[in-house]
Design an enzyme around this catalytic site. Structure first.
Site, PDB file in Angstrom:
ATOM      1  N   GLY A 139      12.961  12.689  -7.779  1.00 41.01           N
ATOM      2  CA  GLY A 139      13.719  11.774  -6.280  1.00 41.01           C
ATOM      3  C   GLY A 139      14.979  10.757  -6.933  1.00 41.01           C
ATOM      4  N   ASP A 140      14.859  10.184  -8.313  1.00 41.76           N
ATOM      5  CA  ASP A 140      16.222   9.606  -8.664  1.00 41.76           C
ATOM      6  C   ASP A 140      17.412  11.415  -8.859  1.00 41.76           C
ATOM      7  OD1 ASP A 140      15.000   7.328  -8.584  1.00 41.76           O
ATOM      8  OD2 ASP A 140      14.530   7.820 -10.804  1.00 41.76           O
TER       9      ASP A 140
END
Length: 304
Positions: A249-250
């Site tokens: 997600g990052d």
């Protein structure tokens, strides 16, 4: 224009692999690895892979903080961290067939250290982007992101927020450039069950009406949705063996924000975000530039 990442509760992630875990007995490691952890730090590392200069900030302390600072320096990432008296935490990822995580609570941050971080944000300029990611050490209280956002807005900079619960709800009205929940986090945020793509779009739009400028919802193997204005787009997920869910997600945020800052094109930013998230999922550590570029043309985007 500069992109800043803020990691309030970074960690050294100690990844330990054993053949079989025997509780109460002696276990010998098959493999181990120490990596800099923390969502904002992950974003900084992937931005660097994409050729996007950025500055990482937050709190670091002790020998663990020194380990992270040295690692980022070796990767050529500028660090503007506040040095704290307490040690940066260690998170243990224990792999024995399935993965068990043991996360540290985080250091105690003093008022003086807190003020130092707020002072660092005084250097922001209009057009800068600040990416606020991850959990907050308990000692900072639940409203610390709101304090950071107030300074960011005062300086005319943009912000992205990647957190959950009340901190995300409070930030929406301040107009974040991007929010990126996965479909589970989106359901949790509104206290509902989500089982269809239409429901994801419905609740994703609520984040837009709440104040967010762009909404990305990741759906693991089902790809991702991008909601902006009146338009909704779907991106397919490329095929590959998932080796690592930490940091995907990052990486998606890094791909989106980094590419948007370089091109101004939201759909190319969406494509780069999905490619970056997938590249991390297919890697032992975070994505590297080679794999991101291999996957980028494989991402099919369709308007719904």
């Amino acid at each position: 224009m500069m992109i800043y990442t803020v990691t309030l509760n970074p960690s050294v992630d100690y990844i330990v692999e054993v053949e079989e875990l025997t509780l109460g007995g002696l276990n010998r490691m098959k493999r181990d690895m120490k990596l800099p952890g923390g969502k904002g730090i992950n974003v900084s590392r992937v931005l660097k892979q994409l050729g996007v200069e950025n500055t990482a900030t937050g709190f670091l302390g002790g020998f663990t903080g020194g380990y992270i600072d040295t690692w980022l320096g070796q990767e050529g990432i500028a660090g503007e961290f506040v040095t704290i008296a307490d040690d940066t935490r260690i998170n243990i990822k224990l792999k024995a067939g399935q993965e068990t995580e043991i996360n540290g609570a985080g250091p105690v941050i003093t008022e003086t250290e807190t003020a130092s971080l707020l002072h660092k944000l005084e250097a922001l300029k209009p057009g800068d982007i600040v990416i606020l990611s991850g959990s907050t050490p308990p000692s900072l209280g639940g409203d610390f992101y709101s304090k950071l956002i107030a300074v960011i807005k005062q300086k005319g900079a943009e912000f992205v927020i990647d957190t959950t619960g009340q901190a995300l709800q409070d930030a929406l009205s301040q107009g974040p450039l991007l929010v990126k929940p996965n479909h589970h986090e989106l359901a949790e945020l509104f206290g509902v069950q989500i089982s269809t793509r239409e429901e994801i779009i419905t609740y994703g739009r609520k984040l837009l009406t709440g104040g967010a400028k762009h909404v990305l919802v990741s759906m693991a193997g089902e790809g991702a949705l991008f909601i902006t204005g009146q338009e909704v787009y779907h991106a397919s997920a490329p095929k590959g063996q998932v080796r690592n869910s930490v940091g995907a997600g990052d990486s998606m945020i890094a791909g989106f924000v980094g590419t948007l800052s370089l091109t101004g094109n939201v759909l190319e930013a969406f494509r780069a975000g999905v490619a970056s998230g997938s590249a991390t999922a297919f890697s032992d550590d975070l994505a590297d530039r080679v794999l991101i570029e291999e996957l980028r043309p494989l991402i099919a985007i369709s308007q719904l």
